[in-house]
Design a protein around this motif. Sequence first.
Motif, PDB file in Angstrom:
ATOM      1  N   ALA A  89       0.834  -1.208   0.000  1.00  0.00           N
ATOM      2  CA  ALA A  89       0.000   0.000   0.000  1.00  0.00           C
ATOM      3  C   ALA A  89       0.866   1.255   0.000  1.00  0.00           C
ATOM      4  CB  ALA A  89      -0.932  -0.004   1.214  1.00  0.00           C
ATOM      5  N   ARG A  90       1.946   1.229   0.773  1.00  0.00           N
ATOM      6  CA  ARG A  90       2.843   2.392   0.784  1.00  0.00           C
ATOM      7  C   ARG A  90       3.494   2.580  -0.590  1.00  0.00           C
ATOM      8  NH1 ARG A  90       5.481   1.476   6.677  1.00  0.00           N
ATOM      9  NH2 ARG A  90       3.805   2.454   7.854  1.00  0.00           N
ATOM     10  N   ALA A  91       3.924   1.480  -1.211  1.00  0.00           N
ATOM     11  CA  ALA A  91       4.531   1.572  -2.541  1.00  0.00           C
ATOM     12  C   ALA A  91       3.523   2.111  -3.549  1.00  0.00           C
ATOM     13  CB  ALA A  91       5.055   0.211  -2.975  1.00  0.00           C
ATOM     14  N   GLU A  92       2.291   1.635  -3.469  1.00  0.00           N
ATOM     15  CA  GLU A  92       1.237   2.110  -4.363  1.00  0.00           C
ATOM     16  C   GLU A  92       0.969   3.596  -4.127  1.00  0.00           C
ATOM     17  OE1 GLU A  92      -1.672   1.928  -7.354  1.00  0.00           O
ATOM     18  OE2 GLU A  92      -0.076   0.532  -6.833  1.00  0.00           O
ATOM     19  N   ALA A  93       0.953   4.004  -2.866  1.00  0.00           N
ATOM     20  CA  ALA A  93       0.734   5.418  -2.550  1.00  0.00           C
ATOM     21  C   ALA A  93       1.867   6.276  -3.107  1.00  0.00           C
ATOM     22  CB  ALA A  93       0.616   5.606  -1.046  1.00  0.00           C
ATOM     23  N   HIS A  94       3.103   5.804  -2.962  1.00  0.00           N
ATOM     24  CA  HIS A  94       4.237   6.554  -3.511  1.00  0.00           C
ATOM     25  C   HIS A  94       4.147   6.632  -5.034  1.00  0.00           C
ATOM     26  CE1 HIS A  94       6.364   7.237   0.189  1.00  0.00           C
ATOM     27  NE2 HIS A  94       6.395   5.939   0.481  1.00  0.00           N
ATOM     28  N   ARG A  95       3.721   5.537  -5.664  1.00  0.00           N
ATOM     29  CA  ARG A  95       3.577   5.536  -7.118  1.00  0.00           C
ATOM     30  C   ARG A  95       2.503   6.533  -7.544  1.00  0.00           C
ATOM     31  NH1 ARG A  95       0.313   3.811 -10.753  1.00  0.00           N
ATOM     32  NH2 ARG A  95      -1.020   2.687  -9.309  1.00  0.00           N
ATOM     33  N   ILE A  96       1.380   6.529  -6.833  1.00  0.00           N
ATOM     34  CA  ILE A  96       0.286   7.447  -7.170  1.00  0.00           C
ATOM     35  C   ILE A  96       0.728   8.891  -6.983  1.00  0.00           C
ATOM     36  CG2 ILE A  96      -1.996   8.227  -6.416  1.00  0.00           C
ATOM     37  CD1 ILE A  96      -2.659   5.268  -5.861  1.00  0.00           C
ATOM     38  N   VAL A  97       1.460   9.148  -5.892  1.00  0.00           N
ATOM     39  CA  VAL A  97       1.951  10.510  -5.648  1.00  0.00           C
ATOM     40  C   VAL A  97       2.903  10.928  -6.758  1.00  0.00           C
ATOM     41  CG1 VAL A  97       3.420  11.859  -4.105  1.00  0.00           C
ATOM     42  CG2 VAL A  97       1.583  10.479  -3.154  1.00  0.00           C
ATOM     43  N   ALA A  98       3.805  10.008  -7.163  1.00  0.00           N
ATOM     44  CA  ALA A  98       4.753  10.325  -8.234  1.00  0.00           C
ATOM     45  C   ALA A  98       4.017  10.606  -9.548  1.00  0.00           C
ATOM     46  CB  ALA A  98       5.747   9.176  -8.399  1.00  0.00           C
ATOM     47  N   GLU A  99       2.999   9.797  -9.854  1.00  0.00           N
ATOM     48  CA  GLU A  99       2.214  10.029 -11.072  1.00  0.00           C
ATOM     49  C   GLU A  99       1.497  11.371 -11.003  1.00  0.00           C
ATOM     50  OE1 GLU A  99      -0.460   6.790 -11.700  1.00  0.00           O
ATOM     51  OE2 GLU A  99       1.120   5.382 -12.242  1.00  0.00           O
ATOM     52  N   ALA A 100       0.921  11.678  -9.839  1.00  0.00           N
ATOM     53  CA  ALA A 100       0.218  12.951  -9.686  1.00  0.00           C
ATOM     54  C   ALA A 100       1.188  14.118  -9.838  1.00  0.00           C
ATOM     55  CB  ALA A 100      -0.483  13.006  -8.328  1.00  0.00           C
ATOM     56  N   LYS A 101       2.389  13.980  -9.239  1.00  0.00           N
ATOM     57  CA  LYS A 101       3.386  15.047  -9.382  1.00  0.00           C
ATOM     58  C   LYS A 101       3.773  15.212 -10.844  1.00  0.00           C
ATOM     59  CE  LYS A 101       5.680  15.022  -4.882  1.00  0.00           C
ATOM     60  NZ  LYS A 101       6.944  14.747  -4.179  1.00  0.00           N
ATOM     61  N   ALA A 102       3.965  14.086 -11.548  1.00  0.00           N
ATOM     62  CA  ALA A 102       4.346  14.152 -12.956  1.00  0.00           C
ATOM     63  C   ALA A 102       3.234  14.823 -13.785  1.00  0.00           C
ATOM     64  CB  ALA A 102       4.645  12.762 -13.501  1.00  0.00           C
ATOM     65  N   GLU A 103       1.970  14.461 -13.515  1.00  0.00           N
ATOM     66  CA  GLU A 103       0.854  15.071 -14.234  1.00  0.00           C
ATOM     67  C   GLU A 103       0.774  16.562 -13.947  1.00  0.00           C
ATOM     68  OE1 GLU A 103      -2.857  13.102 -13.538  1.00  0.00           O
ATOM     69  OE2 GLU A 103      -2.052  11.141 -14.087  1.00  0.00           O
ATOM     70  N   ILE A 104       0.936  16.906 -12.675  1.00  0.00           N
ATOM     71  CA  ILE A 104       0.880  18.324 -12.305  1.00  0.00           C
ATOM     72  C   ILE A 104       2.032  19.079 -12.960  1.00  0.00           C
ATOM     73  CG2 ILE A 104       1.171  19.903 -10.351  1.00  0.00           C
ATOM     74  CD1 ILE A 104      -0.377  17.862  -8.645  1.00  0.00           C
ATOM     75  N   ASP A 106       3.569  18.248 -15.741  1.00  0.00           N
ATOM     76  CA  ASP A 106       3.268  18.357 -17.169  1.00  0.00           C
ATOM     77  C   ASP A 106       2.264  19.477 -17.428  1.00  0.00           C
ATOM     78  OD1 ASP A 106       4.988  16.266 -17.674  1.00  0.00           O
ATOM     79  OD2 ASP A 106       3.396  14.749 -17.894  1.00  0.00           O
ATOM     80  N   ASP A 107       1.198  19.525 -16.604  1.00  0.00           N
ATOM     81  CA  ASP A 107       0.207  20.589 -16.756  1.00  0.00           C
ATOM     82  C   ASP A 107       0.838  21.955 -16.515  1.00  0.00           C
ATOM     83  OD1 ASP A 107      -1.663  18.640 -17.257  1.00  0.00           O
ATOM     84  OD2 ASP A 107      -2.580  18.707 -15.255  1.00  0.00           O
ATOM     85  N   LEU A 108       1.700  22.023 -15.504  1.00  0.00           N
ATOM     86  CA  LEU A 108       2.370  23.285 -15.201  1.00  0.00           C
ATOM     87  C   LEU A 108       3.291  23.699 -16.339  1.00  0.00           C
ATOM     88  CD1 LEU A 108       2.858  25.460 -13.028  1.00  0.00           C
ATOM     89  CD2 LEU A 108       4.705  24.043 -12.150  1.00  0.00           C
ATOM     90  N   ASP A 109       4.053  22.740 -16.880  1.00  0.00           N
ATOM     91  CA  ASP A 109       4.931  23.050 -18.013  1.00  0.00           C
ATOM     92  C   ASP A 109       4.128  23.527 -19.218  1.00  0.00           C
ATOM     93  OD1 ASP A 109       7.121  22.358 -16.485  1.00  0.00           O
ATOM     94  OD2 ASP A 109       7.343  20.343 -17.364  1.00  0.00           O
ATOM     95  N   ALA A 110       2.991  22.862 -19.475  1.00  0.00           N
ATOM     96  CA  ALA A 110       2.149  23.277 -20.596  1.00  0.00           C
ATOM     97  C   ALA A 110       1.587  24.678 -20.364  1.00  0.00           C
ATOM     98  CB  ALA A 110       1.010  22.274 -20.796  1.00  0.00           C
ATOM     99  N   ALA A 111       1.153  24.942 -19.132  1.00  0.00           N
ATOM    100  CA  ALA A 111       0.615  26.266 -18.821  1.00  0.00           C
ATOM    101  C   ALA A 111       1.703  27.327 -18.927  1.00  0.00           C
ATOM    102  CB  ALA A 111       0.004  26.260 -17.425  1.00  0.00           C
ATOM    103  N   ILE A 112       2.913  27.004 -18.462  1.00  0.00           N
ATOM    104  CA  ILE A 112       4.017  27.959 -18.555  1.00  0.00           C
ATOM    105  C   ILE A 112       4.362  28.217 -20.025  1.00  0.00           C
ATOM    106  CG2 ILE A 112       6.490  28.226 -18.128  1.00  0.00           C
ATOM    107  CD1 ILE A 112       6.038  26.923 -15.390  1.00  0.00           C
ATOM    108  N   ALA A 113       4.408  27.147 -20.824  1.00  0.00           N
ATOM    109  CA  ALA A 113       4.709  27.308 -22.249  1.00  0.00           C
ATOM    110  C   ALA A 113       3.642  28.159 -22.935  1.00  0.00           C
ATOM    111  CB  ALA A 113       4.820  25.944 -22.928  1.00  0.00           C
ATOM    112  N   LYS A 114       2.382  27.915 -22.590  1.00  0.00           N
ATOM    113  CA  LYS A 114       1.288  28.690 -23.177  1.00  0.00           C
ATOM    114  C   LYS A 114       1.401  30.153 -22.752  1.00  0.00           C
ATOM    115  CE  LYS A 114      -3.745  28.928 -23.402  1.00  0.00           C
ATOM    116  NZ  LYS A 114      -4.987  28.373 -22.892  1.00  0.00           N
ATOM    117  N   ALA A 115       1.688  30.368 -21.455  1.00  0.00           N
ATOM    118  CA  ALA A 115       1.832  31.738 -20.963  1.00  0.00           C
ATOM    119  C   ALA A 115       3.032  32.419 -21.615  1.00  0.00           C
ATOM    120  CB  ALA A 115       1.987  31.736 -19.440  1.00  0.00           C
ATOM    121  N   ASP A 116       4.149  31.677 -21.763  1.00  0.00           N
ATOM    122  CA  ASP A 116       5.324  32.248 -22.429  1.00  0.00           C
ATOM    123  C   ASP A 116       4.993  32.633 -23.873  1.00  0.00           C
ATOM    124  OD1 ASP A 116       6.889  32.037 -20.189  1.00  0.00           O
ATOM    125  OD2 ASP A 116       7.907  30.172 -20.822  1.00  0.00           O
ATOM    126  N   ALA A 117       4.242  31.767 -24.555  1.00  0.00           N
ATOM    127  CA  ALA A 117       3.862  32.066 -25.938  1.00  0.00           C
ATOM    128  C   ALA A 117       2.971  33.300 -25.996  1.00  0.00           C
ATOM    129  CB  ALA A 117       3.155  30.865 -26.562  1.00  0.00           C
TER     130      ALA A 117
END
Length: 175
Positions: A89-104, A106-117
Amino acid sequence: MATETHSADAASSGGMPQLDFSTWGNQIFWLVLTLIVIYFVLSRVALPRIAAILAERQGTITSDLAAAEDLKSKAKEAEAAYDKALVDARAEAHRIVAEAKAEIQDDLDAAIAKADAEIAAKSAESEKAIADIRAGAMEAVKDVATETAQEIVSAMGGKADAKAITAAVDARLKG
């Protein structure tokens, strides 16, 4: 009759009748008979029941100890399964947190790129507008300078040549 006198003598003597040697034969007979009866009653009835109860208790104790040992091993297995599930369960929680961080991220990078453009586009528009304003301002300064020079030359009594004044203003504006 002799026994009656003898009993009367024993009763009158005040001693213990068990210690009267004349009745020891009868006393020994009844003692042996009573001991034999007690032996048979104990050996045939009481002792087998006691032995059966003791054997039953020993069997119960043995089976309870075996059941306790079985439950102890099951408890250890359950604890090991719980620990494994907790680690999973702890490993699964860490995996989910890592995926959520990666998604966030990615969304942040896309938003920054859009704002930069958007910023770059607005900056380009602003620079173009500033360049247009400068060009317009330079043109206006050139027109004002040309008109002012013509008015000054006319006011001094000379004849203003438009080509010469424009060339002089352009030369002065260039440096």
